[in-house]
Design a protein around this motif. Structure first.
Motif, PDB file in Angstrom:
ATOM      1  N   LEU A   1       0.834  -1.204   0.000  1.00 16.12           N
ATOM      2  CA  LEU A   1       0.000   0.000   0.000  1.00 16.12           C
ATOM      3  C   LEU A   1       0.874   1.262   0.000  1.00 16.12           C
ATOM      4  CD1 LEU A   1      -3.046   0.156   0.095  1.00 16.12           C
ATOM      5  CD2 LEU A   1      -2.936   0.436   2.560  1.00 16.12           C
TER       6      LEU A   1
ATOM      7  N   TYR B   1       2.270   1.912  -3.414  1.00 17.77           N
ATOM      8  CA  TYR B   1       1.313   2.482  -4.372  1.00 17.77           C
ATOM      9  C   TYR B   1       1.176   3.991  -4.215  1.00 17.77           C
ATOM     10  CZ  TYR B   1      -0.369  -2.374  -4.538  1.00 17.77           C
ATOM     11  OH  TYR B   1      -0.451  -3.726  -4.619  1.00 17.77           O
TER      12      TYR B   1
ATOM     13  N   ARG C   1      -2.141  -5.013   6.416  1.00 21.27           N
ATOM     14  CA  ARG C   1      -3.307  -5.776   5.923  1.00 21.27           C
ATOM     15  C   ARG C   1      -3.817  -6.650   7.069  1.00 21.27           C
ATOM     16  NH1 ARG C   1      -3.833  -7.346   0.529  1.00 21.27           N
ATOM     17  NH2 ARG C   1      -1.583  -7.231   0.260  1.00 21.27           N
TER      18      ARG C   1
ATOM     19  N   ASP D   1     -10.484   0.936   5.456  1.00 25.62           N
ATOM     20  CA  ASP D   1     -10.385   0.407   4.107  1.00 25.62           C
ATOM     21  C   ASP D   1      -8.926   0.149   3.738  1.00 25.62           C
ATOM     22  OD1 ASP D   1     -11.917  -0.213   2.014  1.00 25.62           O
ATOM     23  OD2 ASP D   1     -11.710   1.729   1.005  1.00 25.62           O
ATOM     24  N   TYR D   2      -8.623  -1.054   3.218  1.00 24.72           N
ATOM     25  CA  TYR D   2      -7.239  -1.303   2.803  1.00 24.72           C
ATOM     26  C   TYR D   2      -7.035  -0.702   1.412  1.00 24.72           C
ATOM     27  CZ  TYR D   2      -2.764  -3.640   2.180  1.00 24.72           C
ATOM     28  OH  TYR D   2      -1.426  -3.901   1.980  1.00 24.72           O
ATOM     29  N   SER D   3      -6.877   0.629   1.371  1.00 23.95           N
ATOM     30  CA  SER D   3      -6.716   1.284   0.072  1.00 23.95           C
ATOM     31  C   SER D   3      -5.804   2.487   0.236  1.00 23.95           C
ATOM     32  CB  SER D   3      -8.078   1.754  -0.458  1.00 23.95           C
ATOM     33  OG  SER D   3      -8.524   2.855   0.306  1.00 23.95           O
ATOM     34  N   SER D   4      -5.085   2.797  -0.851  1.00 26.87           N
ATOM     35  CA  SER D   4      -4.174   3.942  -0.745  1.00 26.87           C
ATOM     36  C   SER D   4      -4.964   5.229  -0.547  1.00 26.87           C
ATOM     37  CB  SER D   4      -3.236   4.043  -1.944  1.00 26.87           C
ATOM     38  OG  SER D   4      -3.703   3.327  -3.026  1.00 26.87           O
TER      39      SER D   4
END
Ligand code: GLC
Length: 481
Positions: A314, A317, A380, A425-428
Protein backbone atom coordinates in the motif's frame (compact mmCIF):
# COMPACT_ATOMS: atom_id res chain seq x y z
CA UNK A 1 16.46 -16.15 43.99
CA UNK A 2 14.42 -18.90 45.53
CA UNK A 3 13.08 -21.41 43.08
CA UNK A 4 11.14 -23.41 45.60
CA UNK A 5 9.58 -26.75 44.86
CA UNK A 6 6.00 -25.66 45.18
CA UNK A 7 6.21 -23.01 42.49
CA UNK A 8 4.42 -23.69 39.25
CA UNK A 9 7.09 -24.51 36.70
CA UNK A 10 6.81 -22.92 33.27
CA UNK A 11 9.08 -23.59 30.31
CA UNK A 12 8.74 -21.20 27.41
CA UNK A 13 10.05 -22.71 24.18
CA UNK A 14 10.84 -20.25 21.44
CA UNK A 15 13.07 -19.80 18.39
CA UNK A 16 14.14 -16.26 19.37
CA UNK A 17 14.21 -14.25 22.55
CA UNK A 18 15.52 -10.80 23.55
CA UNK A 19 18.04 -9.74 24.68
CA UNK A 20 19.87 -12.67 23.08
CA UNK A 21 18.42 -12.85 19.62
CA UNK A 22 15.40 -11.32 17.94
CA UNK A 23 14.45 -10.81 14.34
CA UNK A 24 10.97 -9.50 15.09
CA UNK A 25 8.19 -9.08 17.58
CA UNK A 26 8.01 -12.67 18.81
CA UNK A 27 11.51 -12.50 20.27
CA UNK A 28 10.69 -9.24 22.03
CA UNK A 29 7.49 -10.65 23.45
CA UNK A 30 9.05 -13.92 24.63
CA UNK A 31 11.80 -12.04 26.48
CA UNK A 32 9.61 -9.32 27.97
CA UNK A 33 6.92 -11.79 29.07
CA UNK A 34 9.41 -14.03 30.87
CA UNK A 35 10.94 -11.03 32.64
CA UNK A 36 7.54 -9.62 33.61
CA UNK A 37 6.38 -13.00 34.95
CA UNK A 38 9.55 -13.43 37.00
CA UNK A 39 9.04 -9.95 38.42
CA UNK A 40 5.31 -10.01 39.12
CA UNK A 41 4.43 -13.66 39.70
CA UNK A 42 6.61 -15.09 42.46
CA UNK A 43 4.40 -18.19 42.45
CA UNK A 44 5.90 -19.16 39.06
CA UNK A 45 9.35 -20.49 38.18
CA UNK A 46 9.76 -19.31 34.60
CA UNK A 47 12.47 -20.62 32.32
CA UNK A 48 13.06 -20.26 28.61
CA UNK A 49 14.70 -22.52 26.03
CA UNK A 50 16.01 -21.25 22.68
CA UNK A 51 18.57 -22.34 20.08
CA UNK A 52 22.21 -21.33 20.52
CA UNK A 53 22.72 -19.30 17.36
CA UNK A 54 26.17 -18.29 16.12
CA UNK A 55 25.71 -14.56 16.82
CA UNK A 56 24.62 -15.32 20.33
CA UNK A 57 27.51 -17.70 20.93
CA UNK A 58 30.07 -15.04 19.95
CA UNK A 59 28.58 -12.50 22.31
CA UNK A 60 27.65 -14.59 25.35
CA UNK A 61 30.05 -17.56 25.30
CA UNK A 62 32.03 -16.33 28.33
CA UNK A 63 28.93 -16.01 30.50
CA UNK A 64 27.04 -19.20 29.68
CA UNK A 65 27.41 -22.38 31.71
CA UNK A 66 27.59 -25.83 30.18
CA UNK A 67 24.82 -28.07 31.57
CA UNK A 68 25.49 -31.27 29.66
CA UNK A 69 25.26 -33.03 26.33
CA UNK A 70 23.31 -35.91 24.87
CA UNK A 71 22.33 -37.48 21.59
CA UNK A 72 18.95 -36.44 20.19
CA UNK A 73 17.30 -38.89 17.85
CA UNK A 74 15.34 -37.43 14.98
CA UNK A 75 14.05 -40.34 12.89
CA UNK A 76 17.25 -42.11 11.71
CA UNK A 77 19.54 -39.23 12.72
CA UNK A 78 21.63 -39.23 15.86
CA UNK A 79 22.42 -35.61 16.61
CA UNK A 80 24.65 -33.85 19.07
CA UNK A 81 22.78 -31.67 21.53
CA UNK A 82 24.69 -29.50 23.98
CA UNK A 83 22.78 -27.60 26.64
CA UNK A 84 23.97 -24.32 28.16
CA UNK A 85 22.34 -22.04 30.68
CA UNK A 86 22.37 -18.43 31.72
CA UNK A 87 20.40 -16.53 34.31
CA UNK A 88 19.20 -13.01 33.67
CA UNK A 89 16.60 -10.89 35.47
CA UNK A 90 15.60 -13.92 37.56
CA UNK A 91 14.85 -16.01 34.48
CA UNK A 92 16.88 -19.11 33.63
CA UNK A 93 17.57 -19.43 29.91
CA UNK A 94 18.63 -22.73 28.37
CA UNK A 95 20.31 -22.80 24.97
CA UNK A 96 20.40 -25.77 22.65
CA UNK A 97 23.70 -26.21 20.86
CA UNK A 98 24.24 -27.90 17.54
CA UNK A 99 26.57 -25.98 15.25
CA UNK A 100 25.40 -27.69 12.11
CA UNK A 101 21.87 -26.40 12.63
CA UNK A 102 22.39 -23.11 14.45
CA UNK A 103 25.95 -22.01 13.74
CA UNK A 104 24.75 -20.06 10.70
CA UNK A 105 24.57 -16.42 9.83
CA UNK A 106 20.81 -15.99 10.26
CA UNK A 107 18.14 -17.57 12.43
CA UNK A 108 15.81 -18.54 9.57
CA UNK A 109 15.62 -18.81 5.84
CA UNK A 110 17.43 -22.08 5.14
CA UNK A 111 16.31 -25.01 2.98
CA UNK A 112 16.30 -27.25 6.04
CA UNK A 113 14.43 -24.98 8.51
CA UNK A 114 11.86 -27.74 9.00
CA UNK A 115 14.57 -30.17 10.08
CA UNK A 116 16.38 -27.55 12.18
CA UNK A 117 13.30 -26.77 14.24
CA UNK A 118 12.21 -30.40 14.42
CA UNK A 119 15.61 -31.05 16.00
CA UNK A 120 15.14 -28.08 18.34
CA UNK A 121 11.67 -29.25 19.36
CA UNK A 122 12.97 -32.72 20.16
CA UNK A 123 15.96 -31.28 21.97
CA UNK A 124 13.58 -29.51 24.37
CA UNK A 125 12.92 -32.90 25.98
CA UNK A 126 16.66 -33.46 26.34
CA UNK A 127 16.96 -30.06 28.01
CA UNK A 128 14.39 -31.20 30.56
CA UNK A 129 16.30 -34.43 31.19
CA UNK A 130 19.73 -32.80 31.47
CA UNK A 131 18.61 -29.86 33.61
CA UNK A 132 16.26 -31.86 35.81
CA UNK A 133 13.60 -29.18 35.21
CA UNK A 134 10.34 -30.86 34.31
CA UNK A 135 7.78 -28.10 33.89
CA UNK A 136 4.09 -28.20 34.73
CA UNK A 137 3.41 -26.13 31.62
CA UNK A 138 5.26 -25.75 28.34
CA UNK A 139 4.53 -22.55 26.46
CA UNK A 140 5.46 -22.85 22.76
CA UNK A 141 5.39 -20.07 20.17
CA UNK A 142 4.66 -20.18 16.42
CA UNK A 143 5.37 -22.92 13.89
CA UNK A 144 9.04 -23.36 14.78
CA UNK A 145 8.08 -24.95 18.09
CA UNK A 146 4.71 -26.37 17.02
CA UNK A 147 6.13 -29.89 17.22
CA UNK A 148 6.56 -29.62 21.00
CA UNK A 149 2.82 -29.98 21.87
CA UNK A 150 2.58 -32.53 19.05
CA UNK A 151 5.41 -34.65 20.50
CA UNK A 152 3.84 -34.47 23.96
CA UNK A 153 0.78 -36.18 22.53
CA UNK A 154 2.86 -38.67 20.48
CA UNK A 155 6.60 -39.48 20.86
CA UNK A 156 6.84 -38.35 24.47
CA UNK A 157 3.33 -39.18 25.69
CA UNK A 158 4.59 -41.77 28.15
CA UNK A 159 7.41 -39.80 29.72
CA UNK A 160 6.07 -36.27 29.53
CA UNK A 161 2.35 -36.68 28.80
CA UNK A 162 1.44 -34.97 32.09
CA UNK A 163 2.85 -31.63 30.99
CA UNK A 164 0.16 -29.16 29.94
CA UNK A 165 0.80 -27.06 26.85
CA UNK A 166 0.02 -23.52 25.80
CA UNK A 167 0.61 -22.57 22.19
CA UNK A 168 0.74 -18.92 21.14
CA UNK A 169 0.12 -17.86 17.57
CA UNK A 170 2.15 -14.74 16.90
CA UNK A 171 1.48 -14.84 13.21
CA UNK A 172 -0.90 -17.19 11.45
CA UNK A 173 0.71 -16.51 8.10
CA UNK A 174 3.71 -18.69 8.83
CA UNK A 175 2.46 -22.24 9.27
CA UNK A 176 5.38 -24.58 8.65
CA UNK A 177 3.99 -26.36 5.58
CA UNK A 178 5.85 -29.33 4.12
CA UNK A 179 5.29 -32.17 1.69
CA UNK A 180 3.66 -35.16 3.38
CA UNK A 181 6.48 -37.48 2.21
CA UNK A 182 8.86 -36.16 4.87
CA UNK A 183 6.53 -36.87 7.82
CA UNK A 184 8.59 -39.74 9.21
CA UNK A 185 11.99 -38.91 7.82
CA UNK A 186 12.21 -35.32 9.02
CA UNK A 187 9.50 -34.80 11.60
CA UNK A 188 9.73 -38.18 13.27
CA UNK A 189 5.97 -38.70 13.20
CA UNK A 190 4.38 -41.97 12.17
CA UNK A 191 2.04 -42.44 9.21
CA UNK A 192 -0.79 -43.14 11.66
CA UNK A 193 -0.19 -39.67 13.11
CA UNK A 194 -0.50 -37.85 9.77
CA UNK A 195 -4.09 -36.84 10.64
CA UNK A 196 -2.81 -34.63 13.45
CA UNK A 197 -0.76 -32.43 11.16
CA UNK A 198 -2.46 -32.90 7.81
CA UNK A 199 -4.04 -29.96 6.10
CA UNK A 200 -4.66 -29.56 2.37
CA UNK A 201 -2.78 -32.83 1.71
CA UNK A 202 0.36 -31.32 3.24
CA UNK A 203 2.03 -31.35 6.60
CA UNK A 204 1.00 -28.21 8.43
CA UNK A 205 2.83 -27.96 11.75
CA UNK A 206 0.77 -25.02 12.99
CA UNK A 207 -2.41 -27.02 12.47
CA UNK A 208 -0.88 -29.85 14.50
CA UNK A 209 -0.14 -27.53 17.39
CA UNK A 210 -3.64 -26.03 17.25
CA UNK A 211 -5.10 -29.51 17.58
CA UNK A 212 -2.65 -30.88 20.17
CA UNK A 213 -2.12 -27.94 22.55
CA UNK A 214 -4.25 -27.79 25.71
CA UNK A 215 -4.65 -24.04 25.40
CA UNK A 216 -4.24 -21.64 22.49
CA UNK A 217 -3.58 -17.98 22.71
CA UNK A 218 -2.95 -15.29 20.18
CA UNK A 219 -1.60 -11.82 20.66
CA UNK A 220 -4.73 -9.67 20.59
CA UNK A 221 -8.48 -10.16 21.12
CA UNK A 222 -9.34 -8.77 17.67
CA UNK A 223 -6.88 -11.13 15.96
CA UNK A 224 -8.42 -14.04 17.88
CA UNK A 225 -11.76 -13.14 16.29
CA UNK A 226 -10.29 -12.50 12.85
CA UNK A 227 -8.60 -15.90 12.84
CA UNK A 228 -11.99 -17.58 12.92
CA UNK A 229 -13.64 -15.46 10.31
CA UNK A 230 -11.63 -15.05 7.15
CA UNK A 231 -8.27 -14.08 8.64
CA UNK A 232 -7.01 -17.59 9.37
CA UNK A 233 -4.90 -18.06 6.22
CA UNK A 234 -6.81 -21.20 5.37
CA UNK A 235 -6.99 -22.54 8.92
CA UNK A 236 -10.16 -20.61 9.90
CA UNK A 237 -12.25 -23.77 10.25
CA UNK A 238 -9.59 -25.52 12.36
CA UNK A 239 -9.36 -22.46 14.59
CA UNK A 240 -13.14 -22.25 14.85
CA UNK A 241 -13.30 -25.93 15.92
CA UNK A 242 -10.74 -25.20 18.61
CA UNK A 243 -12.11 -21.79 19.57
CA UNK A 244 -13.20 -23.18 22.97
CA UNK A 245 -9.55 -23.20 24.03
CA UNK A 246 -8.47 -19.95 22.31
CA UNK A 247 -8.06 -16.54 23.87
CA UNK A 248 -6.52 -13.28 22.72
CA UNK A 249 -4.08 -11.63 25.11
CA UNK A 250 -2.66 -8.33 23.98
CA UNK A 251 1.13 -8.00 24.09
CA UNK A 252 2.80 -5.35 26.16
CA UNK A 253 6.05 -3.53 25.53
CA UNK A 254 9.06 -3.27 27.79
CA UNK A 255 8.31 0.18 29.21
CA UNK A 256 11.64 0.26 31.04
CA UNK A 257 13.83 0.07 27.99
CA UNK A 258 11.39 2.07 25.87
CA UNK A 259 11.31 5.21 27.96
CA UNK A 260 12.00 8.62 26.43
CA UNK A 261 12.93 9.92 29.88
CA UNK A 262 15.89 7.56 30.23
CA UNK A 263 16.64 6.04 26.81
CA UNK A 264 20.42 6.42 26.39
CA UNK A 265 20.16 6.33 22.61
CA UNK A 266 18.34 9.63 22.45
CA UNK A 267 19.89 12.96 21.58
CA UNK A 268 17.83 14.52 24.35
CA UNK A 269 15.55 12.79 26.84
CA UNK A 270 12.03 14.11 27.36
CA UNK A 271 8.73 13.41 29.06
CA UNK A 272 5.14 14.62 28.69
CA UNK A 273 6.19 17.75 30.57
CA UNK A 274 9.19 18.49 28.37
CA UNK A 275 7.74 17.28 25.11
CA UNK A 276 9.22 20.32 23.29
CA UNK A 277 12.59 18.56 23.63
CA UNK A 278 11.46 15.82 21.28
CA UNK A 279 12.40 18.17 18.43
CA UNK A 280 16.13 17.79 19.21
CA UNK A 281 15.75 14.10 18.45
CA UNK A 282 13.96 14.95 15.24
CA UNK A 283 16.80 17.19 14.07
CA UNK A 284 19.38 14.50 14.86
CA UNK A 285 17.32 11.91 13.02
CA UNK A 286 16.95 14.10 9.94
CA UNK A 287 20.71 14.56 9.99
CA UNK A 288 21.31 10.83 10.38
CA UNK A 289 19.28 10.10 7.28
CA UNK A 290 20.72 13.00 5.29
CA UNK A 291 17.45 14.94 5.16
CA UNK A 292 17.21 18.72 5.54
CA UNK A 293 16.83 19.57 9.22
CA UNK A 294 13.41 21.11 9.56
CA UNK A 295 11.41 21.10 12.78
CA UNK A 296 8.23 22.10 10.96
CA UNK A 297 8.08 19.35 8.34
CA UNK A 298 5.97 16.41 9.39
CA UNK A 299 8.30 13.39 9.56
CA UNK A 300 6.46 10.16 8.76
CA UNK A 301 8.24 6.90 9.53
CA UNK A 302 7.97 3.19 8.95
CA UNK A 303 9.83 0.65 11.11
CA UNK A 304 8.80 -2.73 9.85
CA UNK A 305 9.63 -6.02 8.23
CA UNK A 306 9.16 -5.30 4.54
CA UNK A 307 6.52 -7.90 3.78
CA UNK A 308 3.16 -7.57 2.15
CA UNK A 309 0.94 -8.20 5.20
CA UNK A 310 2.51 -5.17 6.89
CA UNK A 311 0.83 -3.04 4.20
CA UNK A 312 4.12 -2.22 2.53
CA UNK A 313 2.55 -2.67 -0.90
CA UNK A 314 0.00 0.00 0.00
CA UNK A 315 2.82 2.39 0.82
CA UNK A 316 4.54 1.64 -2.49
CA UNK A 317 1.31 2.48 -4.37
CA UNK A 318 0.92 5.87 -2.76
CA UNK A 319 4.43 7.06 -1.97
CA UNK A 320 4.62 9.30 -5.05
CA UNK A 321 1.28 10.87 -4.04
CA UNK A 322 2.59 11.32 -0.53
CA UNK A 323 5.60 13.13 -1.92
CA UNK A 324 3.30 15.89 -3.17
CA UNK A 325 2.58 16.78 0.45
CA UNK A 326 4.87 18.90 2.59
CA UNK A 327 6.37 15.99 4.53
CA UNK A 328 9.49 13.86 4.94
CA UNK A 329 9.47 10.06 4.96
CA UNK A 330 11.82 7.59 6.65
CA UNK A 331 11.90 3.82 6.45
CA UNK A 332 13.87 1.24 8.41
CA UNK A 333 13.52 -2.46 7.78
CA UNK A 334 14.47 -5.53 5.79
CA UNK A 335 12.37 -8.06 3.95
CA UNK A 336 11.24 -8.80 0.42
CA UNK A 337 13.93 -7.87 -2.04
CA UNK A 338 11.54 -6.03 -4.37
CA UNK A 339 10.38 -3.78 -1.56
CA UNK A 340 13.97 -3.12 -0.49
CA UNK A 341 14.88 -2.07 -4.04
CA UNK A 342 11.78 0.07 -4.41
CA UNK A 343 12.52 2.13 -1.31
CA UNK A 344 16.20 2.48 -2.14
CA UNK A 345 15.26 3.81 -5.55
CA UNK A 346 12.71 6.23 -4.10
CA UNK A 347 15.33 7.56 -1.69
CA UNK A 348 17.59 8.29 -4.68
CA UNK A 349 14.77 10.00 -6.53
CA UNK A 350 13.61 12.17 -3.60
CA UNK A 351 16.92 12.85 -1.87
CA UNK A 352 15.61 15.63 0.35
CA UNK A 353 12.29 14.02 1.23
CA UNK A 354 12.96 10.30 1.69
CA UNK A 355 15.52 8.53 3.88
CA UNK A 356 15.86 4.76 3.82
CA UNK A 357 17.89 2.24 5.77
CA UNK A 358 17.55 -1.39 4.74
CA UNK A 359 18.49 -2.96 8.07
CA UNK A 360 17.13 -4.52 11.23
CA UNK A 361 18.61 -2.16 13.76
CA UNK A 362 16.99 -1.70 17.18
CA UNK A 363 19.21 1.29 17.99
CA UNK A 364 18.23 3.27 14.91
CA UNK A 365 14.65 2.16 15.55
CA UNK A 366 14.71 3.88 18.95
CA UNK A 367 16.06 7.07 17.40
CA UNK A 368 13.18 6.94 14.94
CA UNK A 369 10.57 6.36 17.64
CA UNK A 370 11.91 9.42 19.43
CA UNK A 371 12.50 11.69 16.44
CA UNK A 372 9.52 11.01 14.20
CA UNK A 373 6.16 12.75 14.23
CA UNK A 374 4.13 9.90 12.78
CA UNK A 375 4.52 6.11 12.68
CA UNK A 376 2.78 4.53 9.71
CA UNK A 377 1.40 0.98 10.05
CA UNK A 378 -1.13 0.31 7.30
CA UNK A 379 -1.02 -3.48 7.86
CA UNK A 380 -3.31 -5.78 5.92
CA UNK A 381 -3.22 -8.01 8.99
CA UNK A 382 -1.43 -7.42 12.28
CA UNK A 383 -1.67 -10.00 15.06
CA UNK A 384 -0.62 -7.42 17.62
CA UNK A 385 2.07 -5.05 16.42
CA UNK A 386 4.52 -3.47 18.81
CA UNK A 387 5.74 -0.40 16.90
CA UNK A 388 2.45 1.47 17.40
CA UNK A 389 2.72 1.05 21.17
CA UNK A 390 6.39 2.00 21.29
CA UNK A 391 5.65 5.02 19.10
CA UNK A 392 2.95 6.20 21.54
CA UNK A 393 5.37 5.88 24.40
CA UNK A 394 7.68 8.33 22.59
CA UNK A 395 4.86 10.72 21.66
CA UNK A 396 5.01 9.68 18.00
CA UNK A 397 1.52 9.43 16.58
CA UNK A 398 0.53 6.15 14.94
CA UNK A 399 -1.51 6.06 11.74
CA UNK A 400 -2.74 2.48 11.57
CA UNK A 401 -5.20 0.29 9.77
CA UNK A 402 -8.07 -1.14 11.78
CA UNK A 403 -6.95 -4.73 12.11
CA UNK A 404 -5.80 -7.14 14.83
CA UNK A 405 -3.87 -5.60 17.69
CA UNK A 406 -3.78 -2.21 15.96
CA UNK A 407 -7.54 -1.97 16.46
CA UNK A 408 -7.14 -2.96 20.12
CA UNK A 409 -4.42 -0.48 21.00
CA UNK A 410 -5.08 2.63 18.91
CA UNK A 411 -8.21 4.74 19.08
CA UNK A 412 -8.91 7.49 16.59
CA UNK A 413 -8.48 11.03 17.86
CA UNK A 414 -11.23 12.14 15.46
CA UNK A 415 -13.67 10.21 17.69
CA UNK A 416 -12.68 11.92 20.92
CA UNK A 417 -9.90 10.94 23.25
CA UNK A 418 -7.72 9.04 20.81
CA UNK A 419 -4.03 8.25 20.71
CA UNK A 420 -3.63 8.14 16.92
CA UNK A 421 -5.43 7.79 13.61
CA UNK A 422 -7.11 4.66 12.39
CA UNK A 423 -8.57 3.84 8.96
CA UNK A 424 -10.55 0.84 7.84
CA UNK A 425 -10.39 0.41 4.11
CA UNK A 426 -7.24 -1.30 2.80
CA UNK A 427 -6.72 1.28 0.07
CA UNK A 428 -4.17 3.94 -0.75
CA UNK A 429 -7.04 6.45 -0.89
CA UNK A 430 -8.02 5.79 2.73
CA UNK A 431 -4.41 5.98 3.80
CA UNK A 432 -3.80 9.22 1.93
CA UNK A 433 -6.95 10.82 3.37
CA UNK A 434 -5.82 9.93 6.88
CA UNK A 435 -2.32 11.30 6.35
CA UNK A 436 -3.81 14.50 4.94
CA UNK A 437 -6.05 14.82 7.98
CA UNK A 438 -3.06 14.29 10.29
CA UNK A 439 -1.13 16.94 8.38
CA UNK A 440 -3.95 19.44 8.97
CA UNK A 441 -3.88 18.75 12.69
CA UNK A 442 -0.10 18.97 12.68
CA UNK A 443 -0.37 22.56 11.48
CA UNK A 444 -1.47 23.30 15.03
CA UNK A 445 1.63 21.83 16.65
CA UNK A 446 1.40 23.86 19.84
CA UNK A 447 -2.24 22.97 20.47
CA UNK A 448 -4.14 19.98 19.10
CA UNK A 449 -1.07 18.01 18.02
CA UNK A 450 0.68 18.54 21.34
CA UNK A 451 -2.42 17.35 23.21
CA UNK A 452 -2.54 14.28 21.01
CA UNK A 453 1.12 13.51 21.76
CA UNK A 454 0.52 13.81 25.48
CA UNK A 455 -2.55 11.58 25.26
CA UNK A 456 -0.52 8.97 23.35
CA UNK A 457 2.31 9.03 25.88
CA UNK A 458 -0.10 8.55 28.78
CA UNK A 459 -1.47 5.22 27.54
CA UNK A 460 -0.21 2.29 29.59
CA UNK A 461 1.18 -0.42 27.34
CA UNK A 462 3.22 -2.15 30.05
CA UNK A 463 3.23 -5.90 30.58
CA UNK A 464 1.52 -6.02 33.99
CA UNK A 465 -1.99 -6.92 32.89
CA UNK A 466 -0.98 -9.22 30.05
CA UNK A 467 1.62 -11.10 32.10
CA UNK A 468 -1.07 -11.65 34.71
CA UNK A 469 -3.40 -12.98 32.02
CA UNK A 470 -0.74 -15.54 30.99
CA UNK A 471 -0.11 -16.46 34.63
CA UNK A 472 -3.86 -17.10 34.98
CA UNK A 473 -3.81 -19.29 31.87
CA UNK A 474 -0.98 -21.42 33.29
CA UNK A 475 -2.69 -21.75 36.67
CA UNK A 476 -6.07 -22.64 35.19
CA UNK A 477 -4.47 -25.43 33.14
CA UNK A 478 -2.87 -26.93 36.21
CA UNK A 479 -6.02 -26.68 38.30
CA UNK A 480 -7.82 -28.94 35.85
CA UNK A 481 -5.03 -31.45 35.82
C1 GLC B 1 4.52 -11.20 15.05
C2 GLC B 1 3.32 -10.39 14.57
C3 GLC B 1 3.19 -9.07 15.32
C4 GLC B 1 3.25 -9.32 16.83
C5 GLC B 1 4.53 -10.10 17.18
C6 GLC B 1 4.64 -10.43 18.65
O1 GLC B 1 5.71 -10.58 14.63
O2 GLC B 1 3.41 -10.14 13.18
O3 GLC B 1 1.96 -8.44 15.01
O4 GLC B 1 3.27 -8.09 17.52
O5 GLC B 1 4.55 -11.33 16.47
O6 GLC B 1 3.57 -11.20 19.12
Amino acid sequence: MSKSKNKLKILSVVSEVVPFIATGGMGQVAGALATALAENSPELDVRVVAPLYAQFREKYEPSIRFVGEAVVKLAWRELYCGVYELEQNNVTYYFVDNRHYFGREAAYGYYDDGERFAFFSKAVFTVMQLSGFTPDVIHAHDWQTALVPIYIKTRFAQEFGGIRTVFTIHNMEYQGKYASEILTDVFDLWPTEMGLVEYDSCINLLKGAIVCADKLTTVSPTYARELQSGGGYGLDAIIAENAYKLSGIINGIDTKSYDPRTDQLLEKNYSEDTIEDKVFNKAKLQELFGLPVSPRKMLICVVSRLVSHKGIDLITYMLSELMKLDIQFLLLGTGDHDFELFFEEMALRYTDKIGVSIAYNPEIANKIYAGADVMLMPSRSEPCGLAQMIACRYGTIPIVRKTGGLADTISDCRMGNGNGFIFDDYSSGALLDTVTYALDLYANREGDWKNLMIEAMRRDFGWDLSAKAYADVYKALCENK
